[in-house]
Design a protein around this motif. Structure first.
Motif, short mmCIF file in Angstrom:
data_model
loop_
_atom_site.label_atom_id
_atom_site.label_comp_id
_atom_site.label_asym_id
_atom_site.label_seq_id
_atom_site.Cartn_x
_atom_site.Cartn_y
_atom_site.Cartn_z
N SER A 112 8.31 -18.71 -7.54
CA SER A 112 8.68 -17.43 -8.15
C SER A 112 7.85 -17.25 -9.41
CB SER A 112 10.16 -17.38 -8.49
OG SER A 112 10.50 -16.09 -8.95
N SER A 113 7.15 -16.13 -9.48
CA SER A 113 6.27 -15.86 -10.61
C SER A 113 6.77 -14.66 -11.40
CB SER A 113 4.84 -15.59 -10.11
OG SER A 113 4.00 -15.18 -11.17
N LEU A 114 7.24 -14.92 -12.62
CA LEU A 114 7.62 -13.87 -13.58
C LEU A 114 8.57 -12.83 -12.98
CD1 LEU A 114 4.17 -13.36 -15.37
CD2 LEU A 114 6.10 -14.77 -16.09
N ALA A 115 9.56 -13.34 -12.26
CA ALA A 115 10.54 -12.44 -11.65
C ALA A 115 11.97 -12.77 -12.07
CB ALA A 115 10.44 -12.51 -10.12
N LEU A 116 12.26 -14.01 -12.41
CA LEU A 116 13.64 -14.43 -12.58
C LEU A 116 14.30 -13.88 -13.84
CD1 LEU A 116 13.49 -18.09 -11.27
CD2 LEU A 116 13.93 -15.96 -10.03
N HIS A 117 13.50 -13.42 -14.82
CA HIS A 117 14.11 -12.79 -15.99
C HIS A 117 14.62 -11.39 -15.69
CE1 HIS A 117 9.65 -12.46 -16.21
NE2 HIS A 117 9.94 -11.17 -16.33
N TYR A 118 14.41 -10.91 -14.46
CA TYR A 118 15.01 -9.66 -14.03
C TYR A 118 16.34 -9.89 -13.29
CZ TYR A 118 10.42 -7.55 -14.94
OH TYR A 118 9.26 -7.13 -15.52
N ILE A 119 16.73 -11.15 -13.13
CA ILE A 119 17.93 -11.51 -12.38
C ILE A 119 19.03 -11.92 -13.36
CG2 ILE A 119 18.85 -12.97 -10.56
CD1 ILE A 119 16.57 -11.09 -9.69
N GLU A 120 20.22 -11.41 -13.17
CA GLU A 120 21.29 -11.64 -14.13
C GLU A 120 21.73 -13.10 -14.21
OE1 GLU A 120 25.68 -9.82 -15.34
OE2 GLU A 120 24.66 -9.13 -13.52
N TYR A 172 19.75 -15.69 -30.15
CA TYR A 172 19.28 -16.61 -29.11
C TYR A 172 20.42 -17.07 -28.20
CZ TYR A 172 17.15 -20.63 -26.85
OH TYR A 172 16.68 -21.53 -25.90
N TYR A 173 21.57 -17.41 -28.77
CA TYR A 173 22.65 -17.98 -27.97
C TYR A 173 23.50 -16.92 -27.27
CZ TYR A 173 21.49 -22.48 -29.99
OH TYR A 173 20.82 -23.63 -30.35
N TYR A 174 23.24 -15.65 -27.53
CA TYR A 174 23.96 -14.56 -26.87
C TYR A 174 23.17 -14.15 -25.63
CZ TYR A 174 26.67 -14.33 -31.17
OH TYR A 174 27.48 -14.63 -32.24
N GLU A 175 23.50 -14.78 -24.52
CA GLU A 175 22.77 -14.51 -23.29
C GLU A 175 23.17 -13.15 -22.70
OE1 GLU A 175 21.92 -19.02 -21.74
OE2 GLU A 175 23.38 -17.84 -20.64
N GLY A 176 22.29 -12.62 -21.88
CA GLY A 176 22.64 -11.39 -21.18
C GLY A 176 21.54 -10.35 -21.19
N LYS A 177 21.93 -9.12 -20.94
CA LYS A 177 21.00 -8.02 -20.73
C LYS A 177 20.26 -7.66 -22.02
CE LYS A 177 22.43 -4.78 -18.03
NZ LYS A 177 23.12 -3.57 -17.48
N ARG A 178 18.98 -7.38 -21.87
CA ARG A 178 18.14 -6.89 -22.96
C ARG A 178 17.36 -5.67 -22.46
NH1 ARG A 178 20.83 -10.60 -24.90
NH2 ARG A 178 20.05 -12.22 -26.34
N THR A 179 17.07 -4.74 -23.37
CA THR A 179 16.21 -3.61 -23.04
C THR A 179 14.88 -3.82 -23.76
OG1 THR A 179 18.08 -2.12 -22.75
CG2 THR A 179 15.92 -1.11 -23.08
N ALA A 180 13.85 -4.12 -23.00
CA ALA A 180 12.54 -4.42 -23.55
C ALA A 180 11.60 -3.24 -23.37
CB ALA A 180 11.95 -5.66 -22.86
N TYR A 190 16.85 -10.04 -18.60
CA TYR A 190 17.99 -10.88 -18.96
C TYR A 190 17.52 -12.09 -19.75
CZ TYR A 190 20.72 -7.96 -15.89
OH TYR A 190 21.36 -6.89 -15.32
N HIS A 191 18.13 -12.27 -20.89
CA HIS A 191 17.84 -13.43 -21.74
C HIS A 191 18.81 -14.55 -21.42
CE1 HIS A 191 17.27 -16.08 -25.12
NE2 HIS A 191 18.54 -15.95 -25.44
N ARG A 192 18.28 -15.77 -21.34
CA ARG A 192 19.10 -16.97 -21.25
C ARG A 192 18.42 -18.09 -22.01
NH1 ARG A 192 17.12 -15.77 -15.97
NH2 ARG A 192 19.08 -14.68 -15.60
N THR A 193 19.18 -19.07 -22.41
CA THR A 193 18.62 -20.15 -23.21
C THR A 193 17.84 -21.13 -22.34
OG1 THR A 193 20.56 -21.57 -22.94
CG2 THR A 193 20.58 -20.00 -24.79
N LEU A 194 17.05 -21.96 -23.00
CA LEU A 194 16.33 -23.02 -22.30
C LEU A 194 17.32 -23.96 -21.62
CD1 LEU A 194 13.61 -24.39 -21.68
CD2 LEU A 194 13.85 -25.64 -23.83
N THR A 195 18.44 -24.23 -22.30
CA THR A 195 19.47 -25.08 -21.72
C THR A 195 19.97 -24.53 -20.39
OG1 THR A 195 20.20 -25.88 -23.88
CG2 THR A 195 21.78 -26.04 -22.07
#
Length: 243
Positions: A112-120, A172-180, A190-195
């Motif tokens: 998967s190339s640069l697609a998973l940040h579009y998945i919740e 950073y620790y508030y995961e979820g939807k972002r409007t870029a 969608y933002h999520r942490t490295l963890t």
């Protein structure tokens, strides 16, 4: 409803003008970091999640894959992929990653190339891929780096004279939807942490075998704005193997 931004005519036309769209893998800044992490494709069954123009599907076929399936939610992207692809073992299907349905143990490799940040939900993806992969199979993906997605706007903060002051990292620790802002358009990511990325793999039966934060290659540093990409990571690459 799942966002299908790449099917919108204006956004698609802007994306088609990017160097990675015109030049393929050679025009992708992360390619020199990603390519050495790719597994041996010879005789393998491969699935590409969010395949876009099909560059990675074509590469897998060129390197001996016996079967390649690329899925993408955008039929505009897939139309280009089909036009570029001349390998009988490559098949493209128009479906969202979340809706992908395959038998258990169907694939040796999932990309998967640069697609998973579009998945919740990344946990959903990790479970899904674990089901699709054969034991010992490889899951290799790139996504936008959590440092890059955290604040949301993905825009530099500038000084009064227009020069770059810094890149914002916040919430950073508030995961979820972002409007870029991407290509001058508002895009939901969608933002999520490295963890969350790494533990999502470990908790779903994977062993992590490589992690990389690609820097711009030296032969691209003279391109406009590329030296500024050394100031913060934009992408994350992870390779894992199903136990």
């Amino acid at each position: 409803m799942k966002e299908n931004k790449y099917n919108e005519k204006t956004f698609f036309e802007k994306y088609s003008q990017m160097s990675r769209s015109k030049q393929g893998l050679a025009g992708a800044g992360e390619w020199k970091t990603l390519e050495p992490l790719l597994p041996d494709f010879r005789g393998k069954a491969v699935l590409d999640l969010g395949c876009g123009y099909g560059w990675h599907c074509i590469y897998a076929a060129e390197h001996g894959a016996k079967q390649v399936i690329g899925i993408d939610i955008s039929d505009r992207m897939l139309a280009v992929a089909r036009e570029k692809t001349h390998f009988e073992q490559v098949e493209y299907r128009c479906t969202a990653i979340e809706d992908a349905q395959f038998e258990e143990n169907s694939f040796d490799i999932v990309l998967s190339s640069l697609a998973l940040h579009y998945i919740e939900s990344f946990d959903m993806v990790a479970k899904q891929v674990s089901r699709f992969l054969k034991p010992g199979g490889t899951f290799l993906f790139s996504c936008e780096h959590p440092v890059f997605t955290a604040e949301g706007s993905q825009q530099w903060v500038t000084n009064p004279d227009g020069s770059i002051a810094h890149f914002p990292v916040d919430n950073y620790y508030y995961e979820g939807k972002r409007t870029a802002n991407f290509l001058g358009e508002s895009v939901t990511k969608y933002h999520r942490t490295l963890t969350t990325y790494l533990m999502g793999l470990l908790n779903n039966g994977f062993e992590i075998t490589a992690v990389a934060e690609p820097m711009p290659p030296e032969d691209m540093l003279d391109l406009p704005g590329m030296k500024d990409e050394m100031r913060r990571p934009m992408m994350l690459i992870v390779r894992a193997v199903k136990k």
